[in-house]
Design a protein around this motif. Structure first.
Motif, PDB file in Angstrom:
ATOM      1  N   LEU A 145     -35.945 -54.295 -32.954  1.00  0.00           N
ATOM      2  CA  LEU A 145     -37.006 -54.857 -33.784  1.00  0.00           C
ATOM      3  C   LEU A 145     -36.992 -56.385 -33.741  1.00  0.00           C
ATOM      4  CD1 LEU A 145     -36.858 -52.410 -36.828  1.00  0.00           C
ATOM      5  CD2 LEU A 145     -38.651 -52.567 -35.089  1.00  0.00           C
ATOM      6  N   ILE A 146     -35.807 -56.972 -33.703  1.00  0.00           N
ATOM      7  CA  ILE A 146     -35.707 -58.432 -33.582  1.00  0.00           C
ATOM      8  C   ILE A 146     -36.211 -58.876 -32.210  1.00  0.00           C
ATOM      9  CG2 ILE A 146     -34.053 -60.338 -33.394  1.00  0.00           C
ATOM     10  CD1 ILE A 146     -32.441 -58.901 -35.623  1.00  0.00           C
ATOM     11  N   GLN A 147     -35.847 -58.138 -31.188  1.00  0.00           N
ATOM     12  CA  GLN A 147     -36.263 -58.479 -29.820  1.00  0.00           C
ATOM     13  C   GLN A 147     -37.786 -58.480 -29.699  1.00  0.00           C
ATOM     14  OE1 GLN A 147     -34.753 -55.790 -26.848  1.00  0.00           O
ATOM     15  NE2 GLN A 147     -36.283 -56.395 -25.356  1.00  0.00           N
ATOM     16  N   TYR A 148     -38.457 -57.498 -30.320  1.00  0.00           N
ATOM     17  CA  TYR A 148     -39.902 -57.372 -30.174  1.00  0.00           C
ATOM     18  C   TYR A 148     -40.673 -58.045 -31.314  1.00  0.00           C
ATOM     19  CZ  TYR A 148     -38.920 -54.020 -26.485  1.00  0.00           C
ATOM     20  OH  TYR A 148     -38.490 -53.421 -25.342  1.00  0.00           O
ATOM     21  N   GLN A 149     -39.974 -58.735 -32.202  1.00  0.00           N
ATOM     22  CA  GLN A 149     -40.627 -59.413 -33.313  1.00  0.00           C
ATOM     23  C   GLN A 149     -41.624 -60.438 -32.764  1.00  0.00           C
ATOM     24  OE1 GLN A 149     -37.833 -61.335 -35.856  1.00  0.00           O
ATOM     25  NE2 GLN A 149     -39.268 -61.559 -37.529  1.00  0.00           N
ATOM     26  N   GLY A 150     -42.814 -60.419 -33.282  1.00  0.00           N
ATOM     27  CA  GLY A 150     -43.838 -61.368 -32.840  1.00  0.00           C
ATOM     28  C   GLY A 150     -44.692 -60.841 -31.702  1.00  0.00           C
ATOM     29  N   GLN A 151     -44.260 -59.771 -31.035  1.00  0.00           N
ATOM     30  CA  GLN A 151     -45.071 -59.184 -29.969  1.00  0.00           C
ATOM     31  C   GLN A 151     -46.086 -58.224 -30.579  1.00  0.00           C
ATOM     32  OE1 GLN A 151     -42.868 -57.266 -26.878  1.00  0.00           O
ATOM     33  NE2 GLN A 151     -41.825 -59.123 -26.236  1.00  0.00           N
ATOM     34  N   THR A 152     -47.229 -58.133 -29.960  1.00  0.00           N
ATOM     35  CA  THR A 152     -48.267 -57.219 -30.430  1.00  0.00           C
ATOM     36  C   THR A 152     -47.897 -55.802 -30.015  1.00  0.00           C
ATOM     37  OG1 THR A 152     -49.893 -58.964 -30.130  1.00  0.00           O
ATOM     38  CG2 THR A 152     -50.734 -56.719 -30.380  1.00  0.00           C
ATOM     39  N   ALA A 153     -47.998 -54.904 -30.982  1.00  0.00           N
ATOM     40  CA  ALA A 153     -47.684 -53.497 -30.712  1.00  0.00           C
ATOM     41  C   ALA A 153     -48.900 -52.801 -30.110  1.00  0.00           C
ATOM     42  CB  ALA A 153     -47.258 -52.798 -31.985  1.00  0.00           C
ATOM     43  N   LEU A 154     -48.663 -51.773 -29.325  1.00  0.00           N
ATOM     44  CA  LEU A 154     -49.721 -51.018 -28.671  1.00  0.00           C
ATOM     45  C   LEU A 154     -50.555 -50.247 -29.689  1.00  0.00           C
ATOM     46  CD1 LEU A 154     -50.962 -50.025 -26.001  1.00  0.00           C
ATOM     47  CD2 LEU A 154     -49.253 -48.216 -25.970  1.00  0.00           C
ATOM     48  N   THR A 155     -49.932 -49.708 -30.738  1.00  0.00           N
ATOM     49  CA  THR A 155     -50.645 -48.965 -31.776  1.00  0.00           C
ATOM     50  C   THR A 155     -50.390 -49.606 -33.131  1.00  0.00           C
ATOM     51  OG1 THR A 155     -48.798 -47.459 -32.148  1.00  0.00           O
ATOM     52  CG2 THR A 155     -50.434 -46.784 -30.518  1.00  0.00           C
ATOM     53  N   GLN A 156     -51.279 -49.323 -34.059  1.00  0.00           N
ATOM     54  CA  GLN A 156     -51.146 -49.890 -35.390  1.00  0.00           C
ATOM     55  C   GLN A 156     -50.269 -49.031 -36.305  1.00  0.00           C
ATOM     56  OE1 GLN A 156     -52.257 -52.927 -36.116  1.00  0.00           O
ATOM     57  NE2 GLN A 156     -52.936 -53.047 -33.996  1.00  0.00           N
ATOM     58  N   GLU A 181     -39.547 -49.058 -28.272  1.00  0.00           N
ATOM     59  CA  GLU A 181     -39.664 -49.612 -26.920  1.00  0.00           C
ATOM     60  C   GLU A 181     -41.054 -49.370 -26.340  1.00  0.00           C
ATOM     61  OE1 GLU A 181     -36.360 -47.705 -24.935  1.00  0.00           O
ATOM     62  OE2 GLU A 181     -35.053 -49.417 -25.331  1.00  0.00           O
ATOM     63  N   ARG A 182     -41.587 -48.177 -26.545  1.00  0.00           N
ATOM     64  CA  ARG A 182     -42.874 -47.842 -25.925  1.00  0.00           C
ATOM     65  C   ARG A 182     -44.044 -48.588 -26.535  1.00  0.00           C
ATOM     66  NH1 ARG A 182     -41.094 -41.810 -25.541  1.00  0.00           N
ATOM     67  NH2 ARG A 182     -40.168 -41.824 -23.476  1.00  0.00           N
ATOM     68  N   VAL A 183     -44.047 -48.790 -27.852  1.00  0.00           N
ATOM     69  CA  VAL A 183     -45.186 -49.477 -28.445  1.00  0.00           C
ATOM     70  C   VAL A 183     -45.181 -50.967 -28.184  1.00  0.00           C
ATOM     71  CG1 VAL A 183     -45.508 -47.764 -30.262  1.00  0.00           C
ATOM     72  CG2 VAL A 183     -44.175 -49.812 -30.745  1.00  0.00           C
ATOM     73  N   HIS A 184     -44.029 -51.513 -27.813  1.00  0.00           N
ATOM     74  CA  HIS A 184     -43.956 -52.952 -27.539  1.00  0.00           C
ATOM     75  C   HIS A 184     -43.892 -53.269 -26.043  1.00  0.00           C
ATOM     76  CE1 HIS A 184     -42.716 -52.899 -31.771  1.00  0.00           C
ATOM     77  NE2 HIS A 184     -43.381 -54.043 -31.813  1.00  0.00           N
ATOM     78  N   PRO A 194     -45.283 -51.091 -23.139  1.00  0.00           N
ATOM     79  CA  PRO A 194     -45.852 -49.931 -22.432  1.00  0.00           C
ATOM     80  C   PRO A 194     -45.735 -50.083 -20.935  1.00  0.00           C
ATOM     81  CG  PRO A 194     -47.598 -51.316 -23.294  1.00  0.00           C
ATOM     82  CD  PRO A 194     -46.304 -51.878 -23.794  1.00  0.00           C
ATOM     83  N   LYS A 195     -45.503 -48.969 -20.258  1.00  0.00           N
ATOM     84  CA  LYS A 195     -45.266 -49.039 -18.827  1.00  0.00           C
ATOM     85  C   LYS A 195     -46.518 -49.455 -18.036  1.00  0.00           C
ATOM     86  CE  LYS A 195     -45.649 -44.057 -18.191  1.00  0.00           C
ATOM     87  NZ  LYS A 195     -44.945 -42.887 -17.801  1.00  0.00           N
ATOM     88  N   TRP A 196     -47.709 -49.188 -18.570  1.00  0.00           N
ATOM     89  CA  TRP A 196     -48.905 -49.590 -17.824  1.00  0.00           C
ATOM     90  C   TRP A 196     -49.113 -51.092 -17.837  1.00  0.00           C
ATOM     91  CZ3 TRP A 196     -52.185 -52.163 -20.955  1.00  0.00           C
ATOM     92  CH2 TRP A 196     -52.180 -51.842 -22.315  1.00  0.00           C
ATOM     93  N   SER A 197     -48.481 -51.790 -18.796  1.00  0.00           N
ATOM     94  CA  SER A 197     -48.655 -53.245 -18.847  1.00  0.00           C
ATOM     95  C   SER A 197     -47.636 -53.967 -17.973  1.00  0.00           C
ATOM     96  CB  SER A 197     -48.544 -53.753 -20.297  1.00  0.00           C
ATOM     97  OG  SER A 197     -47.209 -53.634 -20.742  1.00  0.00           O
ATOM     98  N   GLN A 198     -46.697 -53.221 -17.428  1.00  0.00           N
ATOM     99  CA  GLN A 198     -45.671 -53.830 -16.582  1.00  0.00           C
ATOM    100  C   GLN A 198     -46.075 -53.662 -15.127  1.00  0.00           C
ATOM    101  OE1 GLN A 198     -42.199 -51.746 -17.699  1.00  0.00           O
ATOM    102  NE2 GLN A 198     -42.079 -52.694 -19.710  1.00  0.00           N
ATOM    103  N   ALA A 199     -45.950 -54.698 -14.364  1.00  0.00           N
ATOM    104  CA  ALA A 199     -46.325 -54.592 -12.941  1.00  0.00           C
ATOM    105  C   ALA A 199     -45.227 -55.112 -12.069  1.00  0.00           C
ATOM    106  CB  ALA A 199     -47.599 -55.373 -12.683  1.00  0.00           C
ATOM    107  N   ASN A 226     -39.076 -56.178 -18.051  1.00  0.00           N
ATOM    108  CA  ASN A 226     -38.957 -57.598 -17.785  1.00  0.00           C
ATOM    109  C   ASN A 226     -37.480 -57.971 -17.856  1.00  0.00           C
ATOM    110  OD1 ASN A 226     -38.170 -58.522 -20.427  1.00  0.00           O
ATOM    111  ND2 ASN A 226     -40.293 -58.316 -21.086  1.00  0.00           N
ATOM    112  N   PRO A 227     -37.049 -58.996 -17.173  1.00  0.00           N
ATOM    113  CA  PRO A 227     -35.621 -59.315 -17.078  1.00  0.00           C
ATOM    114  C   PRO A 227     -34.952 -59.560 -18.426  1.00  0.00           C
ATOM    115  CG  PRO A 227     -36.873 -60.581 -15.460  1.00  0.00           C
ATOM    116  CD  PRO A 227     -37.864 -59.873 -16.327  1.00  0.00           C
ATOM    117  N   LEU A 228     -35.621 -60.220 -19.361  1.00  0.00           N
ATOM    118  CA  LEU A 228     -35.027 -60.496 -20.657  1.00  0.00           C
ATOM    119  C   LEU A 228     -34.790 -59.198 -21.432  1.00  0.00           C
ATOM    120  CD1 LEU A 228     -34.060 -62.481 -22.766  1.00  0.00           C
ATOM    121  CD2 LEU A 228     -36.406 -62.650 -23.593  1.00  0.00           C
ATOM    122  N   ALA A 229     -35.790 -58.304 -21.439  1.00  0.00           N
ATOM    123  CA  ALA A 229     -35.651 -57.034 -22.148  1.00  0.00           C
ATOM    124  C   ALA A 229     -34.534 -56.189 -21.531  1.00  0.00           C
ATOM    125  CB  ALA A 229     -36.971 -56.261 -22.115  1.00  0.00           C
TER     126      ALA A 229
END
Length: 178
Positions: free
Chosen positions: A112-123, A168-171, A173-178, A57-60
């Motif tokens: 970690l600050i950039q992805y703070q608040g985003q749901t991770a792909l794995t626990q 980067e991958r857990v926050h 994932p390439k399959w969620s990007q279109a 995504n452009p921001l990332a």
């Protein structure tokens, strides 16, 4: 010389060799470095392929560029500062490890600050991050005994890169990007 004569001569020479001769030096560091280099090349090819197949995504993308630019500037500043300062010695392995670790911590914190608040792909991604941290600590401990061991330095750099890739991958994932 015919093939059969060559084979016979080769077998005779092999029979006269000392079967218990040891190498003149420890060969493992060179083997280890070659294996790490091979793994890094494979990882880089996969990383380039992954990057080419999807766009962030452009921001990332902008934050990623900023982090990489800041890391490059910090490294150039450190090297330049060390070259300008009159010193009796060059940068030591300990100083290099400290600089690499500091740079990595800045980059990891920014992600970690950039992805703070985003749901991770794995626990369990934080557990994986902690395992990579303990691997880095073990490598740093080994570097205390051999501060200029290039294989260990490459291993440390590889562990740092694995941590960045994990975050980067857990926050994102390439399959969620279109």
């Amino acid at each position: 010389m015919h093939k059969q004569d060559f084979e016979q001569l080769l077998q005779e020479k092999l029979a006269t060799l000392d079967k218990h001769k040891q190498p003149e030096r420890d060969l493992w560091p060179g083997i280890e470095l070659a294996l790490i280099k091979q793994q890094d090349e494979v990882r880089n090819v996969h990383h380039l392929n992954d990057s080419a197949q999807h766009s962030q995504n452009p921001l990332a993308r902008e934050v990623g560029k900023f982090v990489m630019l800041a890391a490059a500037i910090a490294l150039v500043a450190l090297v330049s500062w060390k070259n300008l300062m009159p010193s009796k010695h060059m940068i030591t392995g300990d100083e290099l490890v400290a600089a690499l670790s500091a740079q990595h911590e800045e980059q990891k914190s920014a992600l970690l600050i950039q992805y703070q608040g985003q749901t991770a792909l794995t626990q369990n991604w934080q557990q994986q991050l902690a395992e990579l941290d303990s691997a880095a600590v073990a490598i740093k401990k080994a570097l205390e005994n051999e501060p200029n061991n290039m294989a260990l330095l490459k291993m440390l750099q590889s562990v740092h890169q694995q941590q960045i890739n994990l975050i980067e991958r857990v926050h994102s994932p390439k399959w969620s990007q279109a």
